[in-house]
Design a protein around this motif. Structure first.
Motif, PDB file in Angstrom:
ATOM      1  N   ASN A   8       0.666  -1.111  -0.073  1.00 20.50           N
ATOM      2  CA  ASN A   8       0.103   0.000   0.188  1.00 20.50           C
ATOM      3  C   ASN A   8       0.806   1.406  -0.019  1.00 20.50           C
ATOM      4  O   ASN A   8       0.610   2.156  -0.478  1.00 20.50           O
ATOM      5  CB  ASN A   8      -0.871  -0.081   1.155  1.00 20.50           C
ATOM      6  N   ILE A   9       1.893   1.266   0.733  1.00 22.47           N
ATOM      7  CA  ILE A   9       2.720   2.411   0.960  1.00 22.47           C
ATOM      8  C   ILE A   9       3.506   2.608  -0.469  1.00 22.47           C
ATOM      9  O   ILE A   9       3.618   3.748  -1.084  1.00 22.47           O
ATOM     10  CB  ILE A   9       3.815   2.391   1.917  1.00 22.47           C
ATOM     11  N   ALA A  10       4.071   1.571  -0.964  1.00 18.42           N
ATOM     12  CA  ALA A  10       4.522   1.554  -2.497  1.00 18.42           C
ATOM     13  C   ALA A  10       3.593   2.140  -3.361  1.00 18.42           C
ATOM     14  O   ALA A  10       4.050   2.911  -4.334  1.00 18.42           O
ATOM     15  CB  ALA A  10       5.180   0.400  -2.772  1.00 18.42           C
ATOM     16  N   THR A  11       2.523   1.678  -3.376  1.00 21.15           N
ATOM     17  CA  THR A  11       1.582   2.215  -4.103  1.00 21.15           C
ATOM     18  C   THR A  11       1.249   3.472  -4.388  1.00 21.15           C
ATOM     19  O   THR A  11       1.367   4.187  -5.149  1.00 21.15           O
ATOM     20  CB  THR A  11       0.123   1.266  -4.119  1.00 21.15           C
ATOM     21  N   PHE A  12       0.865   4.099  -2.987  1.00 24.21           N
ATOM     22  CA  PHE A  12       0.594   5.437  -2.595  1.00 24.21           C
ATOM     23  C   PHE A  12       1.986   6.372  -2.891  1.00 24.21           C
ATOM     24  O   PHE A  12       1.974   7.426  -3.291  1.00 24.21           O
ATOM     25  CB  PHE A  12       0.549   5.757  -1.368  1.00 24.21           C
ATOM     26  N   ILE A  13       3.175   5.654  -3.092  1.00 23.28           N
ATOM     27  CA  ILE A  13       4.388   6.442  -3.389  1.00 23.28           C
ATOM     28  C   ILE A  13       4.029   6.644  -4.753  1.00 23.28           C
ATOM     29  O   ILE A  13       4.541   8.104  -5.287  1.00 23.28           O
ATOM     30  CB  ILE A  13       5.637   5.885  -3.331  1.00 23.28           C
ATOM     31  N   HIS A  14       3.989   5.778  -5.795  1.00 21.63           N
ATOM     32  CA  HIS A  14       3.579   6.224  -7.062  1.00 21.63           C
ATOM     33  C   HIS A  14       2.435   7.007  -7.470  1.00 21.63           C
ATOM     34  O   HIS A  14       2.381   8.061  -8.282  1.00 21.63           O
ATOM     35  CB  HIS A  14       3.423   4.615  -7.914  1.00 21.63           C
ATOM     36  N   LEU A  15       1.363   6.697  -6.730  1.00 24.56           N
ATOM     37  CA  LEU A  15       0.096   7.545  -6.870  1.00 24.56           C
ATOM     38  C   LEU A  15       0.412   9.013  -6.524  1.00 24.56           C
ATOM     39  O   LEU A  15      -0.301  10.118  -6.984  1.00 24.56           O
ATOM     40  CB  LEU A  15      -1.114   7.183  -6.324  1.00 24.56           C
ATOM     41  N   SER A  16       1.220   9.282  -5.596  1.00 23.93           N
ATOM     42  CA  SER A  16       1.389  10.784  -4.954  1.00 23.93           C
ATOM     43  C   SER A  16       2.307  11.698  -6.145  1.00 23.93           C
ATOM     44  O   SER A  16       2.094  12.828  -5.800  1.00 23.93           O
ATOM     45  CB  SER A  16       2.438  10.636  -3.664  1.00 23.93           C
ATOM     46  N   THR A  17       2.781  11.021  -7.184  1.00 19.36           N
ATOM     47  CA  THR A  17       3.049  11.799  -7.935  1.00 19.36           C
ATOM     48  C   THR A  17       1.988  12.643  -8.771  1.00 19.36           C
ATOM     49  O   THR A  17       2.115  13.917  -9.605  1.00 19.36           O
ATOM     50  CB  THR A  17       3.893  11.120  -9.502  1.00 19.36           C
ATOM     51  N   PHE A  18       0.632  12.434  -8.751  1.00 18.56           N
ATOM     52  CA  PHE A  18      -0.458  13.156  -9.189  1.00 18.56           C
ATOM     53  C   PHE A  18      -0.872  14.128  -8.210  1.00 18.56           C
ATOM     54  O   PHE A  18      -1.497  15.190  -8.782  1.00 18.56           O
ATOM     55  CB  PHE A  18      -1.570  12.165  -9.431  1.00 18.56           C
ATOM     56  N   SER A  19      -0.109  14.497  -7.240  1.00 17.40           N
ATOM     57  CA  SER A  19      -0.420  15.717  -6.301  1.00 17.40           C
ATOM     58  C   SER A  19       0.254  16.795  -7.035  1.00 17.40           C
ATOM     59  O   SER A  19       0.008  17.999  -6.405  1.00 17.40           O
ATOM     60  CB  SER A  19       0.386  15.400  -5.082  1.00 17.40           C
ATOM     61  N   ILE A  45       9.788  -0.946  -0.631  1.00 15.88           N
ATOM     62  CA  ILE A  45       9.220   0.282  -0.544  1.00 15.88           C
ATOM     63  C   ILE A  45      10.563   1.207  -1.090  1.00 15.88           C
ATOM     64  O   ILE A  45      10.175   2.236  -1.643  1.00 15.88           O
ATOM     65  CB  ILE A  45       8.751   0.799   0.961  1.00 15.88           C
ATOM     66  N   ASP A  46      11.475   0.886  -0.616  1.00 16.73           N
ATOM     67  CA  ASP A  46      12.715   1.831  -1.015  1.00 16.73           C
ATOM     68  C   ASP A  46      12.935   1.706  -2.555  1.00 16.73           C
ATOM     69  O   ASP A  46      13.120   2.673  -3.168  1.00 16.73           O
ATOM     70  CB  ASP A  46      14.004   1.080  -0.363  1.00 16.73           C
ATOM     71  N   GLU A  47      12.795   0.457  -3.244  1.00 15.55           N
ATOM     72  CA  GLU A  47      13.234   0.217  -4.641  1.00 15.55           C
ATOM     73  C   GLU A  47      11.846   0.866  -5.425  1.00 15.55           C
ATOM     74  O   GLU A  47      12.155   1.689  -6.335  1.00 15.55           O
ATOM     75  CB  GLU A  47      12.959  -1.293  -5.104  1.00 15.55           C
ATOM     76  N   ASN A  48      10.726   1.083  -4.888  1.00 15.05           N
ATOM     77  CA  ASN A  48       9.491   1.570  -5.523  1.00 15.05           C
ATOM     78  C   ASN A  48       9.640   3.208  -5.520  1.00 15.05           C
ATOM     79  O   ASN A  48       9.231   4.025  -6.521  1.00 15.05           O
ATOM     80  CB  ASN A  48       8.109   1.120  -5.151  1.00 15.05           C
ATOM     81  N   GLY A  49      10.227   3.635  -4.289  1.00 18.30           N
ATOM     82  CA  GLY A  49      10.433   4.990  -4.109  1.00 18.30           C
ATOM     83  C   GLY A  49      11.416   5.361  -5.203  1.00 18.30           C
ATOM     84  O   GLY A  49      11.429   6.526  -5.519  1.00 18.30           O
ATOM     85  N   LYS A  50      12.493   4.766  -5.084  1.00 19.82           N
ATOM     86  CA  LYS A  50      13.498   5.071  -6.001  1.00 19.82           C
ATOM     87  C   LYS A  50      13.091   5.292  -7.570  1.00 19.82           C
ATOM     88  O   LYS A  50      13.489   6.066  -8.425  1.00 19.82           O
ATOM     89  CB  LYS A  50      14.976   4.179  -5.926  1.00 19.82           C
ATOM     90  N   GLN A  51      12.312   4.140  -7.990  1.00 18.35           N
ATOM     91  CA  GLN A  51      11.991   4.283  -9.152  1.00 18.35           C
ATOM     92  C   GLN A  51      11.083   5.392  -9.594  1.00 18.35           C
ATOM     93  O   GLN A  51      11.030   5.960 -10.471  1.00 18.35           O
ATOM     94  CB  GLN A  51      10.942   2.731  -9.471  1.00 18.35           C
ATOM     95  N   ALA A  52      10.171   5.525  -8.656  1.00 20.95           N
ATOM     96  CA  ALA A  52       8.972   6.847  -8.824  1.00 20.95           C
ATOM     97  C   ALA A  52       9.836   8.195  -8.934  1.00 20.95           C
ATOM     98  O   ALA A  52       9.732   9.013  -9.902  1.00 20.95           O
ATOM     99  CB  ALA A  52       8.024   6.784  -7.603  1.00 20.95           C
ATOM    100  N   LEU A  53      10.869   8.230  -8.045  1.00 15.78           N
ATOM    101  CA  LEU A  53      11.523   9.694  -8.249  1.00 15.78           C
ATOM    102  C   LEU A  53      12.531   9.611  -9.415  1.00 15.78           C
ATOM    103  O   LEU A  53      12.607  10.763 -10.096  1.00 15.78           O
ATOM    104  CB  LEU A  53      12.557   9.839  -6.855  1.00 15.78           C
ATOM    105  N   ASN A  54      13.280   8.620  -9.780  1.00 19.54           N
ATOM    106  CA  ASN A  54      13.967   8.597 -11.064  1.00 19.54           C
ATOM    107  C   ASN A  54      13.132   8.792 -12.169  1.00 19.54           C
ATOM    108  O   ASN A  54      13.680   9.708 -13.256  1.00 19.54           O
ATOM    109  CB  ASN A  54      14.567   7.222 -11.146  1.00 19.54           C
ATOM    110  N   PHE A  55      12.154   8.179 -12.310  1.00 21.96           N
ATOM    111  CA  PHE A  55      10.913   8.565 -13.404  1.00 21.96           C
ATOM    112  C   PHE A  55      10.676   9.952 -13.336  1.00 21.96           C
ATOM    113  O   PHE A  55      10.584  10.696 -14.569  1.00 21.96           O
ATOM    114  CB  PHE A  55       9.959   7.881 -13.342  1.00 21.96           C
TER     115      PHE A  55
END
Length: 148
Positions: A8-19, A45-55
């Motif tokens: 859930n946290i990893a999902t919200f990390i990706h979805l938070s880009t819509f903010s 969570i660490d890997e998903n956060g890095k992926q979202a920020l890198n993108f």
């Protein structure tokens, strides 16, 4: 239960880009805050956060490049109709709307490419969110690895 919380946290990390539609630079701040707070909880969570920020950083760089390439084409096409030798400001400015410059078409094509990129960005974010919900790490295409 802990595993579901991490997905859930990893999902919200990706979805938070819509903010970014509500907060300036929300596409960076949202994932960054969620990632910093939760990155020590699990590798997922660490890997998903890095992926979202890198993108998001990669998209910013690509957008700046397209914008910098597009600006001269629009500027030259706009100034193409001006008569710079005539100092009568209001009568000497001529716009020829019936025959646009070929530079305008090139700039418009690059602008269209930016719109297609925006649509693909939204699709990739949704796809990454769904994959994170399912417990799979999604690697964004054309993403530069700033955070490793």
């Amino acid at each position: 239960m802990q595993e579901k919380n991490h997905t859930n946290i990893a999902t919200f990390i990706h979805l938070s880009t819509f903010s970014r539609f509500l907060i300036p630079f929300g596409n960076f701040l949202g994932p960054l805050v969620l990632w910093i707070i939760n990155k020590d909880k699990s590798e997922f969570i660490d890997e998903n956060g890095k992926q979202a920020l890198n993108f998001q950083i990669s998209i910013l760089i690509y957008s700046l490049i397209i914008g910098l390439i597009t600006i001269p084409f629009f500027a030259f096409s706009i100034f193409n109709g001006f008569d710079f030798m005539n100092f009568d400001l209001f009568e000497g400015i001529h716009f020829n709307l019936s025959k646009p410059s070929p530079l305008f078409y090139i700039g418009g094509s690059l602008g269209f490419l930016a719109v297609i990129g925006f649509i693909l960005e939204i699709v990739f974010i949704i796809k990454a969110s769904i994959r994170a919900r399912d417990g799979v790490i999604f690697e964004y295409p054309l993403s530069i690895k700033f955070l490793k």
